[in-house]
Design a protein around this motif. Structure first.
Motif, PDB file in Angstrom:
ATOM      1  N   VAL A  70      -4.762   6.227  20.090  1.00  0.00           N
ATOM      2  CA  VAL A  70      -4.464   7.414  19.294  1.00  0.00           C
ATOM      3  C   VAL A  70      -3.383   7.047  18.283  1.00  0.00           C
ATOM      4  CG1 VAL A  70      -3.672   9.800  19.307  1.00  0.00           C
ATOM      5  CG2 VAL A  70      -5.006   8.932  21.239  1.00  0.00           C
ATOM      6  N   ASP A  71      -3.696   7.129  17.008  1.00  0.00           N
ATOM      7  CA  ASP A  71      -2.740   6.834  15.940  1.00  0.00           C
ATOM      8  C   ASP A  71      -2.388   8.133  15.227  1.00  0.00           C
ATOM      9  OD1 ASP A  71      -3.116   4.216  16.624  1.00  0.00           O
ATOM     10  OD2 ASP A  71      -4.387   3.734  14.911  1.00  0.00           O
ATOM     11  N   VAL A  72      -1.101   8.418  15.150  1.00  0.00           N
ATOM     12  CA  VAL A  72      -0.626   9.675  14.563  1.00  0.00           C
ATOM     13  C   VAL A  72       0.174   9.374  13.298  1.00  0.00           C
ATOM     14  CG1 VAL A  72       0.746  11.763  14.949  1.00  0.00           C
ATOM     15  CG2 VAL A  72      -0.557  10.755  16.837  1.00  0.00           C
ATOM     16  N   GLU A  73      -0.110  10.113  12.232  1.00  0.00           N
ATOM     17  CA  GLU A  73       0.628   9.985  10.974  1.00  0.00           C
ATOM     18  C   GLU A  73       2.125  10.197  11.215  1.00  0.00           C
ATOM     19  OE1 GLU A  73       0.990  12.379   6.683  1.00  0.00           O
ATOM     20  OE2 GLU A  73      -0.315  13.132   8.281  1.00  0.00           O
ATOM     21  N   GLY A  74       2.925   9.304  10.671  1.00  0.00           N
ATOM     22  CA  GLY A  74       4.371   9.406  10.829  1.00  0.00           C
ATOM     23  C   GLY A  74       4.898   8.751  12.087  1.00  0.00           C
ATOM     24  N   LYS A  75       4.009   8.286  12.961  1.00  0.00           N
ATOM     25  CA  LYS A  75       4.403   7.609  14.190  1.00  0.00           C
ATOM     26  C   LYS A  75       3.804   6.204  14.258  1.00  0.00           C
ATOM     27  CE  LYS A  75       3.955   8.131  19.242  1.00  0.00           C
ATOM     28  NZ  LYS A  75       2.844   7.180  19.505  1.00  0.00           N
ATOM     29  N   ASP A  76       2.512   6.103  13.934  1.00  0.00           N
ATOM     30  CA  ASP A  76       1.815   4.811  13.999  1.00  0.00           C
ATOM     31  C   ASP A  76       1.449   4.267  12.622  1.00  0.00           C
ATOM     32  OD1 ASP A  76       1.426   4.680  17.017  1.00  0.00           O
ATOM     33  OD2 ASP A  76       0.559   6.624  16.529  1.00  0.00           O
ATOM     34  N   PHE A  77       1.456   5.111  11.623  1.00  0.00           N
ATOM     35  CA  PHE A  77       1.237   4.669  10.245  1.00  0.00           C
ATOM     36  C   PHE A  77       1.997   5.603   9.315  1.00  0.00           C
ATOM     37  CE2 PHE A  77      -2.145   7.576  11.372  1.00  0.00           C
ATOM     38  CZ  PHE A  77      -2.353   8.359  10.247  1.00  0.00           C
ATOM     39  N   PHE A  78       2.358   5.079   8.142  1.00  0.00           N
ATOM     40  CA  PHE A  78       3.277   5.791   7.255  1.00  0.00           C
ATOM     41  C   PHE A  78       2.796   5.682   5.810  1.00  0.00           C
ATOM     42  CE2 PHE A  78       5.330   3.910  10.889  1.00  0.00           C
ATOM     43  CZ  PHE A  78       6.072   4.942  11.424  1.00  0.00           C
ATOM     44  N   HIS A  79       3.177   6.664   4.985  1.00  0.00           N
ATOM     45  CA  HIS A  79       2.835   6.613   3.563  1.00  0.00           C
ATOM     46  C   HIS A  79       3.909   7.347   2.775  1.00  0.00           C
ATOM     47  CE1 HIS A  79       1.351  10.850   3.435  1.00  0.00           C
ATOM     48  NE2 HIS A  79       1.126  10.601   4.716  1.00  0.00           N
ATOM     49  N   SER A  80       3.881   7.146   1.459  1.00  0.00           N
ATOM     50  CA  SER A  80       4.957   7.652   0.607  1.00  0.00           C
ATOM     51  C   SER A  80       4.889   9.151   0.392  1.00  0.00           C
ATOM     52  CB  SER A  80       4.899   6.960  -0.748  1.00  0.00           C
ATOM     53  OG  SER A  80       3.677   7.264  -1.405  1.00  0.00           O
ATOM     54  N   GLY A  81       3.684   9.750   0.494  1.00  0.00           N
ATOM     55  CA  GLY A  81       3.549  11.183   0.289  1.00  0.00           C
ATOM     56  C   GLY A  81       3.353  11.602  -1.141  1.00  0.00           C
ATOM     57  N   LEU A 100      -3.603   7.317  -6.670  1.00  0.00           N
ATOM     58  CA  LEU A 100      -4.808   7.864  -6.053  1.00  0.00           C
ATOM     59  C   LEU A 100      -5.673   8.553  -7.103  1.00  0.00           C
ATOM     60  CD1 LEU A 100      -3.278   9.494  -2.828  1.00  0.00           C
ATOM     61  CD2 LEU A 100      -4.162   7.170  -3.140  1.00  0.00           C
ATOM     62  N   GLY A 101      -6.982   8.457  -6.921  1.00  0.00           N
ATOM     63  CA  GLY A 101      -7.897   9.130  -7.826  1.00  0.00           C
ATOM     64  C   GLY A 101      -7.941  10.620  -7.628  1.00  0.00           C
ATOM     65  N   LEU A 102      -7.545  11.085  -6.449  1.00  0.00           N
ATOM     66  CA  LEU A 102      -7.508  12.517  -6.143  1.00  0.00           C
ATOM     67  C   LEU A 102      -6.078  13.017  -6.271  1.00  0.00           C
ATOM     68  CD1 LEU A 102      -9.891  12.569  -3.052  1.00  0.00           C
ATOM     69  CD2 LEU A 102     -10.384  13.466  -5.330  1.00  0.00           C
ATOM     70  N   LEU A 103      -5.908  14.127  -6.984  1.00  0.00           N
ATOM     71  CA  LEU A 103      -4.578  14.657  -7.248  1.00  0.00           C
ATOM     72  C   LEU A 103      -4.107  15.570  -6.121  1.00  0.00           C
ATOM     73  CD1 LEU A 103      -5.079  15.579 -11.019  1.00  0.00           C
ATOM     74  CD2 LEU A 103      -4.196  13.451 -10.047  1.00  0.00           C
ATOM     75  N   GLY A 104      -2.801  15.689  -5.992  1.00  0.00           N
ATOM     76  CA  GLY A 104      -2.218  16.583  -5.007  1.00  0.00           C
ATOM     77  C   GLY A 104      -1.556  15.824  -3.874  1.00  0.00           C
ATOM     78  N   GLN A 105      -0.412  16.338  -3.419  1.00  0.00           N
ATOM     79  CA  GLN A 105       0.354  15.638  -2.394  1.00  0.00           C
ATOM     80  C   GLN A 105      -0.428  15.487  -1.100  1.00  0.00           C
ATOM     81  OE1 GLN A 105       4.174  17.382  -1.718  1.00  0.00           O
ATOM     82  NE2 GLN A 105       4.857  15.775  -0.339  1.00  0.00           N
ATOM     83  N   HIS A 106      -1.257  16.476  -0.755  1.00  0.00           N
ATOM     84  CA  HIS A 106      -2.020  16.419   0.485  1.00  0.00           C
ATOM     85  C   HIS A 106      -3.014  15.261   0.493  1.00  0.00           C
ATOM     86  CE1 HIS A 106      -4.441  18.545  -2.391  1.00  0.00           C
ATOM     87  NE2 HIS A 106      -5.483  18.481  -1.606  1.00  0.00           N
ATOM     88  N   GLN A 107      -3.426  14.805  -0.714  1.00  0.00           N
ATOM     89  CA  GLN A 107      -4.370  13.689  -0.765  1.00  0.00           C
ATOM     90  C   GLN A 107      -3.725  12.386  -0.313  1.00  0.00           C
ATOM     91  OE1 GLN A 107      -7.345  14.232  -0.957  1.00  0.00           O
ATOM     92  NE2 GLN A 107      -7.691  16.067  -2.188  1.00  0.00           N
ATOM     93  N   SER A 108      -2.405  12.326  -0.326  1.00  0.00           N
ATOM     94  CA  SER A 108      -1.713  11.154   0.200  1.00  0.00           C
ATOM     95  C   SER A 108      -1.961  11.018   1.700  1.00  0.00           C
ATOM     96  CB  SER A 108      -0.215  11.247  -0.096  1.00  0.00           C
ATOM     97  OG  SER A 108       0.470  10.119   0.388  1.00  0.00           O
TER      98      SER A 108
END
Length: 273
Positions: A70-81, A100-108
């Motif tokens: 089980v990999d959880v965002e912010g615990k096992d993998f990270f991104h700039s947002g 990213l080709g898709l706009l919006g912070q949630h697309q991160s």
């Protein structure tokens, strides 16, 4: 729990951020919806999960406590947002800033989920992620009707299939980040099972004015008391708005509405940029 994809043998599952939608079927709280969403995850495969609100995360943590992977965002993998300087990192891979080709912070978050899942898939084949291929894939990813900009001379129409409160919040966040002082003429249309009043109220934060429209699909909403200005069809609503617009126009709502709008934009000489 009731999804037909649970009849398919799979090597992994990805669970995006849980929010309030389809509440008449899934439940009216995050923990109720999480109970319905959790069974897409399975014990002997890889599972990649977006960061959740506490209510939903508690349900998922309990459900997956004995799972193998089980990999959880912010615990096992990270991104700039951020979509314009997106970075990613997990135990075995780092991706330097890209767009990213898709706009919006949630697309991160969505991109990070995809990369983490891809690293598992490639790992099963004895392969690893390659930075340049990953960057090219992320930058070229598009979704029809998602935060598209259409122009005709000096007029701008932003088209977005934001059809629930979470989608509307993502649209507002992106536009507010770009220019907090800009206001928009908004043409809104949604399906009859959505929380329309909530979405209209939220859009008021960035609106010069809001008009609402029906569309041809059987699931279209009809006139509602909370809509100040109502049009019976998309073309009438669009023409009444853009011909006298003093600000950029936003067309947001159901994918059925946006599908009907795009040929109208083309008819009146707008081009996607």
């Amino acid at each position: 729990r009731l999804d037909t994809t649970n009849t398919v043998k799979r090597i992994g599952s990805v669970l995006t951020r849980i929010d309030l939608d389809h509440t008449q079927i899934l439940g009216d709280t995050l923990d109720k919806i999480a109970i319905e969403k959790a069974p897409i995850l399975q014990p002997k495969i890889f599972n990649v999960i977006a960061r959740q609100e506490t209510q939903a995360q508690n349900v998922l943590s309990k459900y997956t406590k004995d799972f193998d992977a089980v990999d959880v965002e912010g615990k096992d993998f990270f991104h700039s947002g951020t979509f314009d300087t997106f970075t990613f990192e997990n135990e075995n891979f780092y991706l330097s800033p890209t767009t990213l080709g898709l706009l919006g912070q949630h697309q991160s978050t969505n991109a990070a989920l995809a990369i983490q899942a891809a690293s598992h898939v490639l790992g099963l084949e004895g392969k690893t992620l390659e930075s340049e291929k990953t960057k090219n894939a992320l930058s070229q990813t598009k979704l029809l009707g998602r935060m598209e900009t259409w122009k005709k001379k000096n007029q701008t129409v932003i088209v977005d299939v934001a059809h629930n409160p979470a989608g509307i919040d993502a649209l507002i966040s992106y536009l507010y980040t770009k220019d907090p002082k800009q206001r928009y003429h908004i043409i809104f249309g949604c399906s009859n099972d959505k929380n329309a009043s909530n979405m209209i109220q939220a859009l008021g934060k960035i609106a010069h004015n809001i008009v609402c429209t029906s569309f041809a699909h059987p699931r279209s909403w009809k006139a509602n008391s909370y809509a100040e200005t109502w049009f019976e069809n998309v073309e009438t609503a669009f023409c009444a708005t853009w011909e006298s617009a003093t600000q950029p126009v936003i067309a947001a709502g159901s994918i059925f509405y946006i599908a009907e709008l795009i040929p109208i934009l083309q008819k009146y000489g707008f081009e996607k940029v």
